[in-house]
Design a protein around this motif. Structure first.
Motif, short mmCIF file in Angstrom:
data_model
loop_
_atom_site.label_atom_id
_atom_site.label_comp_id
_atom_site.label_asym_id
_atom_site.label_seq_id
_atom_site.Cartn_x
_atom_site.Cartn_y
_atom_site.Cartn_z
N ARG A 1 5.40 2.85 -5.48
CA ARG A 1 4.77 4.08 -5.97
C ARG A 1 5.77 4.73 -6.92
O ARG A 1 6.92 4.96 -6.55
CB ARG A 1 4.46 5.00 -4.79
CG ARG A 1 3.85 6.32 -5.16
CD ARG A 1 2.57 6.21 -5.93
NE ARG A 1 1.38 6.05 -5.08
CZ ARG A 1 0.22 5.57 -5.52
NH1 ARG A 1 0.10 5.20 -6.80
NH2 ARG A 1 -0.81 5.46 -4.71
N ARG A 2 5.37 4.99 -8.15
CA ARG A 2 6.30 5.46 -9.17
C ARG A 2 5.98 6.87 -9.63
O ARG A 2 4.81 7.22 -9.80
CB ARG A 2 6.25 4.52 -10.39
CG ARG A 2 6.59 3.06 -10.06
CD ARG A 2 6.32 2.16 -11.24
NE ARG A 2 4.95 2.36 -11.73
CZ ARG A 2 4.54 2.05 -12.94
NH1 ARG A 2 5.38 1.54 -13.82
NH2 ARG A 2 3.29 2.25 -13.30
N PRO B 1 1.48 3.11 3.53
CA PRO B 1 1.31 3.30 2.08
C PRO B 1 1.02 4.75 1.71
O PRO B 1 1.51 5.27 0.70
CB PRO B 1 0.10 2.40 1.76
CG PRO B 1 0.11 1.36 2.82
CD PRO B 1 0.59 2.07 4.06
N TYR B 2 0.26 5.41 2.55
CA TYR B 2 -0.07 6.82 2.31
C TYR B 2 1.17 7.69 2.49
O TYR B 2 1.43 8.61 1.71
CB TYR B 2 -1.18 7.21 3.30
CG TYR B 2 -1.61 8.64 3.25
CD1 TYR B 2 -2.14 9.19 2.09
CD2 TYR B 2 -1.50 9.46 4.37
CE1 TYR B 2 -2.54 10.51 2.04
CE2 TYR B 2 -1.90 10.78 4.34
CZ TYR B 2 -2.41 11.31 3.17
OH TYR B 2 -2.80 12.61 3.14
N ALA B 3 1.98 7.36 3.51
CA ALA B 3 3.22 8.13 3.73
C ALA B 3 4.13 8.02 2.52
O ALA B 3 4.80 8.98 2.13
CB ALA B 3 3.93 7.62 4.99
N LEU B 4 4.17 6.84 1.88
CA LEU B 4 5.03 6.66 0.70
C LEU B 4 4.54 7.45 -0.49
O LEU B 4 5.34 7.94 -1.29
CB LEU B 4 5.12 5.17 0.35
CG LEU B 4 6.27 4.53 1.10
CD1 LEU B 4 5.96 3.15 1.56
CD2 LEU B 4 7.52 4.57 0.25
N THR B 5 3.24 7.57 -0.61
CA THR B 5 2.70 8.38 -1.71
C THR B 5 3.12 9.83 -1.52
O THR B 5 3.56 10.50 -2.46
CB THR B 5 1.17 8.24 -1.76
OG1 THR B 5 0.86 6.87 -2.06
CG2 THR B 5 0.55 9.13 -2.82
N LYS B 6 3.02 10.31 -0.29
CA LYS B 6 3.46 11.68 -0.01
C LYS B 6 4.97 11.82 -0.25
O LYS B 6 5.44 12.82 -0.78
CB LYS B 6 3.12 12.07 1.43
CG LYS B 6 1.62 12.15 1.68
CD LYS B 6 1.32 12.64 3.08
CE LYS B 6 1.69 14.08 3.27
NZ LYS B 6 0.63 14.88 3.87
N HIS B 7 5.71 10.79 0.16
CA HIS B 7 7.16 10.78 -0.04
C HIS B 7 7.49 10.89 -1.53
O HIS B 7 8.33 11.71 -1.92
CB HIS B 7 7.73 9.47 0.54
CG HIS B 7 9.17 9.25 0.28
ND1 HIS B 7 10.15 9.71 1.12
CD2 HIS B 7 9.82 8.62 -0.72
CE1 HIS B 7 11.34 9.37 0.65
NE2 HIS B 7 11.16 8.70 -0.46
N ALA B 8 6.81 10.09 -2.33
CA ALA B 8 7.10 10.09 -3.77
C ALA B 8 6.79 11.45 -4.38
O ALA B 8 7.48 11.91 -5.29
CB ALA B 8 6.31 8.98 -4.47
N ALA B 9 5.76 12.10 -3.87
CA ALA B 9 5.39 13.41 -4.40
C ALA B 9 6.38 14.49 -4.00
O ALA B 9 6.41 15.56 -4.61
CB ALA B 9 3.99 13.79 -3.93
#
Lengths: 446, 162
Positions: free
Chosen positions: A165-166, A325-333
């Motif tokens: 996730r970038r 995967p959802y946790a990583l999206t939140k992490h990236a944000a």
């Protein structure tokens, strides 16, 4: 002239309190049904293995044995919890087919007249396995030649065709080049088991009208219902899930684990079926918080302003991704933190390994970002000669700032929260921080 | 192994149960007699959620073969709950919101009752010590300690009901 408030600012007795203190609150396994069967699982003893053969003959002779379920009995055996919101591909096996990807992975479900008989039969199932090399570290898993965990050929979850996730905001390299200091850190965290006092459990009960009532302590009743309908390939209106009372969850009961198999067993036997984790299953097999490794590189001016932040994060999802995967999206944000940083670059990888699948836990990808970032803040403060309060005030975001993922900040309260915290602990803030607010910046204000 | 009949006192009356050897008191209370305040967080003596009193002494019923309570008096959360209203310890748990999910609460109240029956004026240290075998994952324990302190104030001198 505000109207009188009846609830805000007052303590209100909880509606479930009387049930809790008298023991009358009914939790999932407090239900008992006539003729109820017990389901127990044959689990993988290996971290990574190929299944050569499964011998059930001795288990079937245990008095009280009713039946065994294998992947052949599961109508749609490969699923993804987040498939309900369009996440692909389907990846997790309800019951293992030819390969075992983590220690504890379910292989065979045994249904028996009593818990003791089910456990006895589980112990008598003979597994013929070929052990395979396993990988337990996120960066090892990304090296060429690493054992491949997934069934599609690489060890990362793919975000719209990318292995991570970038987030890209401004120009970090240009800002690093003009920074007075570069502050780098690597932050490792370990898996954490939620360890709710009530273990994961459900009871599936066949009803006379052809429906199944499923008593469950899921934190996500409709996620569980919908995924059960998909896995069993039956219409959702044949399932009635009864939830709501959870003996501790903390994110540990949002995965869809016990309901599909208990319901399948109820369908196959036409009897109520209970599937409850033992304490050791809860500790060793249920999802944990992911292990993370987070690299942070900050570019800082000599007066303590962070002008660039580059983050590379790896979350260990274990053998299946579940909610990671959802946790990583939140992490990236959130990896830039509650700070106004004009140049940010984030790569966040969801990595598969042969560890127990991880999933949701309180904070969900953000807790680990906060850990890394706040240690960075203290390091930066020390380097430039500021105290830990000052470094946070001068970098705090404000209403109207744009976060790296292009979210315009609304209702920022970091400054006001720190002011309140300082008052609570009796810390005297300098006047410039006492009077600072989260109001939008004036034109040209840093 | 043949089943046997075990008799013990529960809620002021004698109960008879037929059990296989080594059946736990926890299993008998929950699944034969319907006393589901007795919880099962671990079934290995690690969490305290199944705490009951046997002749007034706190015990983890998951480790107790029911034969061992033959002829003895068993007290559960159901049996200390009055027909109307609640026990002072129960009221203190409500007043201090000493629970969130509630799963550890029955064991917490029973261990607190055992403490206050022995020591009506416990120090904070004695309360913390008494609760040491009972796990809670929600509250952080502070509200529970406060509830036991509150219950001690409410019951001291009068003696806790039954």
């Amino acid at each position: 002239m505000s109207p009188a408030l009846n609830v805000v600012g007052r303590s209100v007795a909880r509606s479930d309190g009387i049930g809790h203190v008298t023991g009358r609150t009914q939790y999932t396994t407090d239900h008992v049904f006539p003729g109820m069967l017990h389901l127990k699982i044959v689990r993988s003893p290996a971290h990574h293995a190929r299944i050569r053969h499964i011998d059930l003959s001795e288990a079937e002779r245990v008095p009280g044995f009713v039946r065994a379920l294998t992947y052949r009995d599961v109508p749609h055996n490969v699923y993804t919890i987040l498939g309900l919101i369009g996440v692909e591909p389907e990846e997790e096996f309800v019951l293992a087919e030819d390969r075992l990807r983590y220690k504890g992975e379910p292989i065979v479900a045994i249904v028996a007249e009593s818990e003791e008989a089910a456990l006895d039969a589980v112990a008598r199932v003979k597994l013929d396995l070929e052990e395979l090399p396993a990988v337990f570290d996120v960066e090892e898993a990304l090296k060429p030649g690493a054992p491949i965990v997934t069934h599609w050929g690489n060890n990362t979850f793919m975000y719209e065709g990318h292995p991570c996730r970038r987030v890209r905001f401004g120009d970090v390299e240009e800002a690093f080049a003009r920074a007075d200091h570069i502050v780098e850190g690597v932050y490792d965290t370990k898996p954490i088991e939620h360890a709710a006092i009530e273990t994961t459990a459900c009871i599936a009960v066949p009803e006379a009208n052809g429906r199944y009532t499923v008593y469950t302590n899921s934190q996500a009743v409709y996620f569980s219902l919908d995924n059960t309908a998909i896995i069993l390939q039956i219409p959702g209106n044949r399932l009635h899930f009864v939830g709501g009372t959870v003996g501790g969850g903390f994110g540990g009961k949002v995965d869809v684990i016990v309901e599909p198999l208990a319901t399948l067993a109820a369908i196959k036997t036409n009897r109520p079926v209970k599937y409850a984790y033992s304490r050791s299953e809860e500790m060793q097999v249920s999802s944990t918080r992911s292990a993370w490794r987070i690299y942070v590189k900050d570019g800082v001016t000599r007066d303590g302003h962070i002008i660039a932040r580059k983050v590379t994060s790896y979350a260990d999802s274990g053998a299946y991704s579940r909610q990671t995967p959802y946790a990583l999206t939140k992490h990236a944000a959130n990896a830039a933190g509650p700070y106004a940083i004009p140049n940010v670059s984030i790569d966040a990888y969801c990595v598969y390994t042969n560890r127990v699948p991880s999933s949701a836990m309180r904070g969900f990808g953000i807790t680990m970002a906060s850990f890394a970032i706040e240690v960075q803040m203290d390091k930066i403060a020390e380097l430039v000669g500021l105290d830990p309060w000052s470094i946070r005030f001068i970098n705090a975001y404000r209403d109207g700032d744009v976060k790296p993922h292009r979210k315009v900040v609304e209702d920022a309260t970091l400054i006001e929260t720190m002011q309140a915290a300082a008052a609570l602990v009796g810390h005297d803030l300098p006047a410039e921080f006492r009077t600072m607010t989260s109001a939008p910046r004036h034109a040209g204000e840093e | 192994m043949a089943s046997t009949i075990v008799t013990f006192e529960l809620a002021g009356r004698e109960v008879e149960v037929m059990v296989k050897p080594m059946t736990t008191l926890q299993a008998v209370l929950r699944y034969q007699l319907g006393f589901t305040s007795v919880k099962e967080g671990c079934r290995q003596g690690g969490c305290g959620s199944c705490t009951v009193l046997v002749d007034g002494e706190p015990m983890m019923s998951c480790l107790l073969p029911v034969e061992d309570v033959a002829g003895r008096r068993v007290t559960t959360l159901e049996t200390i709950t009055p027909d109307e209203g609640v026990h002072p310890i129960q009221q203190a748990f409500i007043d201090h919101t000493a629970f969130q999910c509630g799963y550890c609460t029955p064991g917490m109240i029973m261990i607190s009752k055992a403490l206050l029956d022995h020591d009506p004026h416990p120090t904070r240290e004695a309360i913390v010590d008494a609760l040491a075998g009972n796990l809670c994952r929600c509250t952080g324990y502070e509200p529970i300690v406060a509830a036991v302190e509150g219950a001690a104030q409410a019951t001291a001198g009068k003696g806790a009901p039954r």
